[in-house]
Design a protein around this motif. Structure first.
Motif, PDB file in Angstrom:
ATOM      1  N   ASN A 231      20.826  73.151  24.979  1.00 25.72           N
ATOM      2  CA  ASN A 231      21.467  72.585  23.788  1.00 25.72           C
ATOM      3  C   ASN A 231      22.551  71.588  24.173  1.00 25.72           C
ATOM      4  N   ARG A 232      23.337  71.916  25.194  1.00 22.45           N
ATOM      5  CA  ARG A 232      24.391  70.994  25.661  1.00 22.45           C
ATOM      6  C   ARG A 232      23.783  69.681  26.150  1.00 22.45           C
ATOM      7  N   LYS A 233      22.700  69.775  26.920  1.00 24.50           N
ATOM      8  CA  LYS A 233      22.033  68.577  27.432  1.00 24.50           C
ATOM      9  C   LYS A 233      21.493  67.734  26.278  1.00 24.50           C
ATOM     10  N   ARG A 234      20.892  68.389  25.302  1.00 23.17           N
ATOM     11  CA  ARG A 234      20.327  67.674  24.166  1.00 23.17           C
ATOM     12  C   ARG A 234      21.430  66.973  23.372  1.00 23.17           C
ATOM     13  N   ARG A 235      22.572  67.641  23.185  1.00 18.27           N
ATOM     14  CA  ARG A 235      23.681  67.037  22.449  1.00 18.27           C
ATOM     15  C   ARG A 235      24.210  65.785  23.139  1.00 18.27           C
ATOM     16  N   ARG A 236      24.212  65.785  24.468  1.00 19.98           N
ATOM     17  CA  ARG A 236      24.708  64.614  25.209  1.00 19.98           C
ATOM     18  C   ARG A 236      23.823  63.393  25.007  1.00 19.98           C
ATOM     19  N   THR A 237      22.567  63.584  24.612  1.00 17.82           N
ATOM     20  CA  THR A 237      21.650  62.464  24.434  1.00 17.82           C
ATOM     21  C   THR A 237      21.642  61.921  23.008  1.00 17.82           C
ATOM     22  N   ILE A 238      22.310  62.586  22.083  1.00 11.29           N
ATOM     23  CA  ILE A 238      22.352  62.122  20.698  1.00 11.29           C
ATOM     24  C   ILE A 238      23.385  61.006  20.584  1.00 11.29           C
ATOM     25  N   LYS A 239      22.927  59.832  20.192  1.00 13.44           N
ATOM     26  CA  LYS A 239      23.753  58.637  20.235  1.00 13.44           C
ATOM     27  C   LYS A 239      25.023  58.739  19.389  1.00 13.44           C
ATOM     28  N   HIS A 240      24.935  59.246  18.196  1.00 12.00           N
ATOM     29  CA  HIS A 240      26.078  59.279  17.280  1.00 12.00           C
ATOM     30  C   HIS A 240      26.474  60.714  16.942  1.00 12.00           C
ATOM     31  N   LEU A 241      26.491  61.571  17.943  1.00 10.77           N
ATOM     32  CA  LEU A 241      26.755  62.988  17.705  1.00 10.77           C
ATOM     33  C   LEU A 241      28.093  63.233  17.013  1.00 10.77           C
ATOM     34  N   ALA A 242      29.158  62.589  17.451  1.00 12.81           N
ATOM     35  CA  ALA A 242      30.476  62.818  16.848  1.00 12.81           C
ATOM     36  C   ALA A 242      30.449  62.473  15.363  1.00 12.81           C
ATOM     37  N   TYR A 243      29.810  61.378  15.022  1.00 16.02           N
ATOM     38  CA  TYR A 243      29.703  60.997  13.612  1.00 16.02           C
ATOM     39  C   TYR A 243      28.875  62.020  12.837  1.00 16.02           C
ATOM     40  N   LEU A 244      27.720  62.395  13.378  1.00 20.90           N
ATOM     41  CA  LEU A 244      26.858  63.348  12.692  1.00 20.90           C
ATOM     42  C   LEU A 244      27.546  64.695  12.479  1.00 20.90           C
ATOM     43  N   GLN A 245      28.358  65.099  13.436  1.00 22.94           N
ATOM     44  CA  GLN A 245      29.072  66.370  13.300  1.00 22.94           C
ATOM     45  C   GLN A 245      30.152  66.293  12.229  1.00 22.94           C
ATOM     46  N   SER A 246      30.611  65.093  11.900  1.00 23.11           N
ATOM     47  CA  SER A 246      31.664  64.950  10.902  1.00 23.11           C
ATOM     48  C   SER A 246      31.132  64.953   9.475  1.00 23.11           C
ATOM     49  N   ILE A 247      29.832  64.819   9.306  1.00 21.32           N
ATOM     50  CA  ILE A 247      29.236  64.756   7.969  1.00 21.32           C
ATOM     51  C   ILE A 247      29.108  66.164   7.395  1.00 21.32           C
ATOM     52  N   PRO A 248      29.561  66.353   6.158  1.00 22.30           N
ATOM     53  CA  PRO A 248      29.364  67.674   5.538  1.00 22.30           C
ATOM     54  C   PRO A 248      27.894  67.841   5.159  1.00 22.30           C
ATOM     55  N   TRP A 249      27.248  68.856   5.690  1.00 23.83           N
ATOM     56  CA  TRP A 249      25.819  69.040   5.471  1.00 23.83           C
ATOM     57  C   TRP A 249      25.503  69.988   4.337  1.00 23.83           C
ATOM     58  N   GLU A 250      26.524  70.544   3.707  1.00 26.71           N
ATOM     59  CA  GLU A 250      26.280  71.405   2.554  1.00 26.71           C
ATOM     60  C   GLU A 250      27.407  71.237   1.552  1.00 26.71           C
ATOM     61  N   ARG A 251      27.108  71.572   0.332  1.00 25.32           N
ATOM     62  CA  ARG A 251      28.057  71.375  -0.759  1.00 25.32           C
ATOM     63  C   ARG A 251      29.318  72.200  -0.539  1.00 25.32           C
TER      64      ARG A 251
END
Length: 92
Positions: free
Chosen positions: A25-45
């Protein structure tokens, strides 16, 4: 294993991933280009006290915005996201 604190079943447990799975999972996260941005998005109401027309039901949009200037914008946002999700689902 961790006990579920928010579950009605106090004896339920959640199995924690193995060390190998955690490293993958750590390796996969390092390859996600905009991970910090995606983590900041609220994914549920209601996450982080945020609400958005994307999280509303169709009935809420109609009830709260019908007849207003914001209605067309809200519907455009919802249609755009819906079509984008359909398009991107082939790639994600």
């Amino acid at each position: 294993e961790e006990y579920c604190k928010n579950n009605n079943n106090a004896n339920a447990t959640i199995k924690q991933p193995s060390a190998g799975v955690k490293e993958d999972n750590r390796k996969r996260r390092r390859t996600i280009k905009h991970l910090a941005y995606l983590q900041s998005i609220p994914w549920e109401r209601g996450t982080l006290n945020q609400d958005h027309v994307l999280f509303w039901s169709d009935e809420e949009v109609e009830r709260l915005l019908s007849g207003s200037k914001a209605y067309d914008d809200a519907m455009l946002i919802r249609r755009t996201v819906e079509s984008t999700v359909a398009l991107m689902s082939d790639f994600v």
